[in-house]
Design an enzyme around this catalytic site. Structure first.
Site, PDB file in Angstrom:
ATOM      1  N   THR A   1       0.382  -1.134   0.254  1.00 56.29           N
ATOM      2  CA  THR A   1      -0.176   0.013   0.143  1.00 56.29           C
ATOM      3  C   THR A   1       0.634   1.160   0.125  1.00 56.29           C
ATOM      4  O   THR A   1       2.481   1.171   0.534  1.00 56.29           O
ATOM      5  CB  THR A   1      -0.989   0.079   1.205  1.00 56.29           C
ATOM      6  OG1 THR A   1      -1.223   1.212   1.342  1.00 56.29           O
ATOM      7  CG2 THR A   1      -0.182  -0.181   2.428  1.00 56.29           C
ATOM      8  N   ASP A   2       0.449   2.580  -0.499  1.00 52.04           N
ATOM      9  CA  ASP A   2       1.255   3.587  -0.753  1.00 52.04           C
ATOM     10  C   ASP A   2       0.952   4.288   0.902  1.00 52.04           C
ATOM     11  O   ASP A   2       1.873   4.886   1.509  1.00 52.04           O
ATOM     12  CB  ASP A   2       0.295   5.118  -0.996  1.00 52.04           C
ATOM     13  CG  ASP A   2      -1.527   4.863  -1.364  1.00 52.04           C
ATOM     14  OD1 ASP A   2      -1.751   4.712  -0.534  1.00 52.04           O
ATOM     15  OD2 ASP A   2      -1.586   6.253  -1.913  1.00 52.04           O
ATOM     16  N   GLU A   3       0.364   2.818   2.020  1.00 52.48           N
ATOM     17  CA  GLU A   3       0.214   3.927   3.111  1.00 52.48           C
ATOM     18  C   GLU A   3       1.859   3.981   4.114  1.00 52.48           C
ATOM     19  O   GLU A   3       2.161   4.485   5.112  1.00 52.48           O
ATOM     20  CB  GLU A   3      -1.032   3.100   4.384  1.00 52.48           C
ATOM     21  CG  GLU A   3      -2.235   3.750   3.598  1.00 52.48           C
ATOM     22  CD  GLU A   3      -3.060   3.405   4.194  1.00 52.48           C
ATOM     23  OE1 GLU A   3      -3.537   3.618   5.331  1.00 52.48           O
ATOM     24  OE2 GLU A   3      -4.657   2.785   3.566  1.00 52.48           O
TER      25      GLU A   3
ATOM     26  N   TYR B   1      -1.767  -0.638  11.116  1.00 53.72           N
ATOM     27  CA  TYR B   1      -1.783  -1.044   9.325  1.00 53.72           C
ATOM     28  C   TYR B   1      -0.502  -0.882   8.440  1.00 53.72           C
ATOM     29  O   TYR B   1       0.094  -1.887   8.166  1.00 53.72           O
ATOM     30  CB  TYR B   1      -2.981  -0.769   8.562  1.00 53.72           C
ATOM     31  CG  TYR B   1      -3.294  -1.263   6.985  1.00 53.72           C
ATOM     32  CD1 TYR B   1      -3.209  -2.594   7.051  1.00 53.72           C
ATOM     33  CD2 TYR B   1      -3.447  -0.133   6.406  1.00 53.72           C
ATOM     34  CE1 TYR B   1      -3.217  -2.787   5.820  1.00 53.72           C
ATOM     35  CE2 TYR B   1      -3.483  -0.330   5.452  1.00 53.72           C
ATOM     36  CZ  TYR B   1      -3.309  -1.851   4.734  1.00 53.72           C
ATOM     37  OH  TYR B   1      -3.584  -2.186   3.495  1.00 53.72           O
TER      38      TYR B   1
ATOM     39  N   LYS C   1       2.168  -3.684   7.449  1.00 55.29           N
ATOM     40  CA  LYS C   1       3.021  -3.195   5.672  1.00 55.29           C
ATOM     41  C   LYS C   1       4.129  -2.917   5.231  1.00 55.29           C
ATOM     42  O   LYS C   1       4.992  -3.655   4.915  1.00 55.29           O
ATOM     43  CB  LYS C   1       1.402  -2.502   4.655  1.00 55.29           C
ATOM     44  CG  LYS C   1      -0.075  -3.274   4.841  1.00 55.29           C
ATOM     45  CD  LYS C   1      -0.059  -4.768   4.462  1.00 55.29           C
ATOM     46  CE  LYS C   1       0.657  -4.399   3.312  1.00 55.29           C
ATOM     47  NZ  LYS C   1      -0.464  -5.621   2.700  1.00 55.29           N
TER      48      LYS C   1
HETATM   49  P1  NAD Z   1      -9.457  -7.346   2.250  1.00 54.86           P
HETATM   50  O1  NAD Z   1      -9.887  -7.219   3.862  1.00 54.86           O
HETATM   51  O2  NAD Z   1     -10.809  -7.247   1.127  1.00 54.86           O
HETATM   52  O3  NAD Z   1      -9.203  -8.662   1.776  1.00 54.86           O
HETATM   53  C1  NAD Z   1      -8.416  -9.661   2.076  1.00 54.86           C
HETATM   54  C2  NAD Z   1      -8.205 -11.087   2.064  1.00 54.86           C
HETATM   55  O4  NAD Z   1      -7.093 -11.781   3.343  1.00 54.86           O
HETATM   56  C3  NAD Z   1      -9.584 -11.720   2.847  1.00 54.86           C
HETATM   57  O5  NAD Z   1     -10.016 -12.740   1.723  1.00 54.86           O
HETATM   58  C4  NAD Z   1      -9.160 -13.427   4.180  1.00 54.86           C
HETATM   59  O6  NAD Z   1      -9.784 -13.410   3.884  1.00 54.86           O
HETATM   60  C5  NAD Z   1      -7.647 -13.292   3.305  1.00 54.86           C
HETATM   61  N1  NAD Z   1      -7.447 -13.477   4.574  1.00 54.86           N
HETATM   62  C6  NAD Z   1      -6.875 -12.642   6.287  1.00 54.86           C
HETATM   63  N2  NAD Z   1      -6.122 -12.988   6.930  1.00 54.86           N
HETATM   64  C7  NAD Z   1      -5.757 -14.404   5.721  1.00 54.86           C
HETATM   65  C8  NAD Z   1      -5.087 -14.974   6.494  1.00 54.86           C
HETATM   66  N3  NAD Z   1      -4.024 -14.870   8.136  1.00 54.86           N
HETATM   67  N4  NAD Z   1      -4.727 -15.992   6.069  1.00 54.86           N
HETATM   68  C9  NAD Z   1      -5.346 -16.310   4.509  1.00 54.86           C
HETATM   69  N5  NAD Z   1      -5.680 -15.671   4.091  1.00 54.86           N
HETATM   70  C10 NAD Z   1      -6.165 -14.250   4.876  1.00 54.86           C
HETATM   71  O7  NAD Z   1      -8.268  -6.982   1.544  1.00 54.86           O
HETATM   72  P2  NAD Z   1      -8.031  -5.923   0.167  1.00 54.86           P
HETATM   73  O8  NAD Z   1      -8.909  -4.325   0.805  1.00 54.86           O
HETATM   74  O9  NAD Z   1      -8.543  -7.056  -0.658  1.00 54.86           O
HETATM   75  O10 NAD Z   1      -6.771  -5.771  -0.012  1.00 54.86           O
HETATM   76  C11 NAD Z   1      -5.658  -7.010   0.013  1.00 54.86           C
HETATM   77  C12 NAD Z   1      -4.377  -6.550  -0.381  1.00 54.86           C
HETATM   78  O11 NAD Z   1      -3.837  -4.663  -1.199  1.00 54.86           O
HETATM   79  C13 NAD Z   1      -3.462  -6.385   1.206  1.00 54.86           C
HETATM   80  O12 NAD Z   1      -2.869  -6.494   1.013  1.00 54.86           O
HETATM   81  C14 NAD Z   1      -3.420  -4.876   1.286  1.00 54.86           C
HETATM   82  O13 NAD Z   1      -2.463  -4.169   2.136  1.00 54.86           O
HETATM   83  C15 NAD Z   1      -3.552  -4.028  -0.039  1.00 54.86           C
HETATM   84  N6  NAD Z   1      -3.868  -2.588  -0.414  1.00 54.86           N
HETATM   85  C16 NAD Z   1      -4.941  -2.481  -0.580  1.00 54.86           C
HETATM   86  C17 NAD Z   1      -5.631  -1.706  -0.841  1.00 54.86           C
HETATM   87  C18 NAD Z   1      -7.338  -0.902  -0.345  1.00 54.86           C
HETATM   88  O14 NAD Z   1      -7.523  -0.028  -0.797  1.00 54.86           O
HETATM   89  N7  NAD Z   1      -8.294  -1.886  -0.462  1.00 54.86           N
HETATM   90  C19 NAD Z   1      -4.655  -0.420  -1.551  1.00 54.86           C
HETATM   91  C20 NAD Z   1      -3.229  -0.701  -1.667  1.00 54.86           C
HETATM   92  C21 NAD Z   1      -3.006  -2.208  -0.932  1.00 54.86           C
HETATM   93  P1  TYD Z   2     -11.022   4.204   4.484  1.00 55.07           P
HETATM   94  O1  TYD Z   2     -12.026   3.245   3.416  1.00 55.07           O
HETATM   95  O2  TYD Z   2     -11.416   3.201   5.674  1.00 55.07           O
HETATM   96  O3  TYD Z   2      -9.552   3.749   4.171  1.00 55.07           O
HETATM   97  P2  TYD Z   2      -7.785   4.465   3.763  1.00 55.07           P
HETATM   98  O4  TYD Z   2      -8.565   4.602   6.060  1.00 55.07           O
HETATM   99  O5  TYD Z   2      -6.953   3.158   4.210  1.00 55.07           O
HETATM  100  O6  TYD Z   2      -7.261   5.224   3.417  1.00 55.07           O
HETATM  101  O7  TYD Z   2     -11.214   5.313   4.887  1.00 55.07           O
HETATM  102  C1  TYD Z   2     -10.607   6.176   3.535  1.00 55.07           C
HETATM  103  C2  TYD Z   2     -10.936   7.613   4.007  1.00 55.07           C
HETATM  104  O8  TYD Z   2     -12.286   8.021   4.707  1.00 55.07           O
HETATM  105  C3  TYD Z   2      -9.768   8.030   5.078  1.00 55.07           C
HETATM  106  O9  TYD Z   2      -9.183   9.008   5.626  1.00 55.07           O
HETATM  107  C4  TYD Z   2     -11.191   7.626   6.536  1.00 55.07           C
HETATM  108  C5  TYD Z   2     -12.157   8.335   6.448  1.00 55.07           C
HETATM  109  N1  TYD Z   2     -13.314   8.036   6.168  1.00 55.07           N
HETATM  110  C6  TYD Z   2     -13.920   7.996   7.196  1.00 55.07           C
HETATM  111  O10 TYD Z   2     -14.293   9.531   7.318  1.00 55.07           O
HETATM  112  N2  TYD Z   2     -15.485   7.810   8.143  1.00 55.07           N
HETATM  113  C7  TYD Z   2     -15.213   6.283   7.879  1.00 55.07           C
HETATM  114  O11 TYD Z   2     -16.624   5.551   8.251  1.00 55.07           O
HETATM  115  C8  TYD Z   2     -14.523   5.496   6.686  1.00 55.07           C
HETATM  116  C9  TYD Z   2     -14.563   3.982   7.101  1.00 55.07           C
HETATM  117  C10 TYD Z   2     -13.409   6.194   6.377  1.00 55.07           C
END
Ligand code: NAD
Ligand code: TYD
Length: 374
Positions: free
Chosen positions: A138-140, A180, A184
């Site tokens: 992630t960019d975080e 988080y 990561k």
């Molecule tokens: P998500 O929470 O929707 O899905 C995570 C999946 O991982 C789920 O299916 C869960 O069952 C599985 N999982 C969790 N713990 C596990 C374990 N111990 N063993 C096997 N499986 C397990 O997450 P997402 O939003 O799809 O993100 C996927 C990846 O992309 C993550 O690594 C996250 O850090 C990265 N990412 C997400 C975003 C975003 O905006 N969602 C952005 C950048 C990077």
């Molecule tokens: P989120 O979807 O949790 O992603 P991330 O924290 O990984 O960026 O949140 C996106 C943005 O929205 C973040 O700045 C937090 C804000 N947010 C709210 O203001 N209210 C909410 O209920 C949630 C879930 C997020």
């Protein structure tokens, strides 16, 4: 030997981004065997993959990435030559409440996958040749950027306005703030260490916020679409001034496909939408779109906006510069944000059953408790 050209484990394939990656690979590469390895935590949902579950090149395995022995057995059983690692605990608010689970899954889980892959690949005559360990991050991990142009200014690299002078580049120093992002960041370092120490062919990518179908409704966009539909409050953290860079999830999956096949070993690529939005502005776009599609008068749901206590350590601005990926591998986002958000809102409104199955159970209790504690 395997009948398939490639055998790839995709971890976290039942989650939001993982399900899009699994679908893309299963459809696009019938000669690849795609093994979806997922523990099915609260965030994993096999319904996300109903459309491809019977394909001959798809196998689901319920397993924990922390189960080092099991991963080793699976790698041997399926002759695995590639890993695309998405499984993680992914929600910042949960990490603030329960950091241990994040260290366990994101750090120890990644390490156990790396070590299992190392032992298996090093046992083969060809060792690491033709192998790939691709870690999705992630960019975080880069921390937060300043909001030096709070009103927004014209971008020099995209059609969309930007809220600051600085961007995250592949060379930006890691400075994670939340449990988080710290977990990561740590997992990214382990992946790079396995390349530098053992010669494992690794790649790391760092992506901005994703949006689109099948996202668990604890994240901003699906949560707010669902709350608007049910006339529930929309909890805006702080003043809603925080900025995020949003990318349509299918474009992230396309980037993963490109990088898995053509990315340079040991390299890092930033993936982003060139699409910065202040939370409050994106929330207004969501309200407008949901109201229009539900046939409500314009502005009908604006009264649901409820400012709540800010998230602890809330990062102010994320903005990715993904020029390197564009210049070196030719990837760029395919969807304009307006089109992506329209598709997304329509999908959640058309798939209310998917949402209800999630929000009617344990998650609803968890969600209520989150807000009681604030
Ligand atoms: P998500 O929470 O929707 O899905 C995570 C999946 O991982 C789920 O299916 C869960 O069952 C599985 N999982 C969790 N713990 C596990 C374990 N111990 N063993 C096997 N499986 C397990 O997450 P997402 O939003 O799809 O993100 C996927 C990846 O992309 C993550 O690594 C996250 O850090 C990265 N990412 C997400 C975003 C975003 O905006 N969602 C952005 C950048 C990077
Ligand atoms: P989120 O979807 O949790 O992603 P991330 O924290 O990984 O960026 O949140 C996106 C943005 O929205 C973040 O700045 C937090 C804000 N947010 C709210 O203001 N209210 C909410 O209920 C949630 C879930 C997020």
């Amino acid at each position: 030997m395997s009948d398939f050209k490639r055998n790839i484990i995709i971890t976290g394939g039942a989650g939001f981004i993982g399900s899009h990656v699994v679908r893309l690979f299963v459809n696009k590469y019938p000669d690849y065997h795609i093994i979806n390895l997922d523990k099915l935590t609260y965030a994993g949902n096999l319904v996300n993959l109903k459309d491809i579950e019977d394909r001959p090149n798809y196998t689901f395995v319920k397993a924990d990435i922390c189960d080092f022995n099991k991963i080793g057995e699976l790698m041997k059983q399926y002759h695995v030559d590639g890993i695309i690692h998405l499984a993680a605990e992914s929600h910042v608010d949960r990490s603030i409440k329960d950091p241990f689970t994040f260290a366990q899954t994101n750090v120890m889980g990644t390490l156990s996958l790396l070590q299992a892959a190392k032992l298996y690949w090093e046992s083969l005559p060809e060792r690491y040749e033709g192998k790939r360990f691709y870690h999705i991050s992630t960019d975080e991990v880069y921390g937060a950027l300043e909001l030096t142009c709070p009103e927004g200014k014209k971008s020099e690299i995209s059609a969309h306005e930007v809220y600051g002078e600085e961007f995250f580049h592949e060379t930006t120093k890691y400075q994670p703030h939340s449990p988080y992002s710290a977990s990561k960041a740590s997992s990214d370092h382990f992946v790079r260490a396995f390349h530098d120490t053992y010669g494992m062919p690794t790649i790391v990518t760092n992506c901005s916020n994703n949006y689109g179908p099948y996202q668990f409704p604890e994240k901003l966009i699906p949560l707010f679409i669902n709350n608007i539909r049910h006339r529930k409050p929309l909890p805006v953290y702080g003043k809603g001034e925080n900025v995020r860079d949003w990318l349509y999830v299918v474009d992230h999956a396309r980037a993963i496909d490109t990088i898995f096949h053509h990315g340079k070993i040991a390299d890092t690529y930033n993936i982003g939408g060139f699409n910065e939005w202040k939370n409050i502005d994106i929330i207004k776009v969501i309200i407008k779109t949901v109201d229009r599609l539900l046939g409500n008068p314009e502005g009908y749901s604006l009264d649901l906006i409820t400012y709540v206590t800010d998230r602890a350590g809330h990062d102010l601005r994320y903005a990715i510069d993904s020029t390197k990926l564009k210049n070196e591998l030719g990837w760029k986002p395919s969807l304009q944000f307006e089109e992506g958000i329209e598709k997304t809102v329509r999908w959640y409104l058309d798939n209310q059953e998917w949402m209800d199955n999630i929000t009617s159970g344990e998650y609803e209790k968890y969600y209520e408790s989150m807000y009681k504690d604030r």
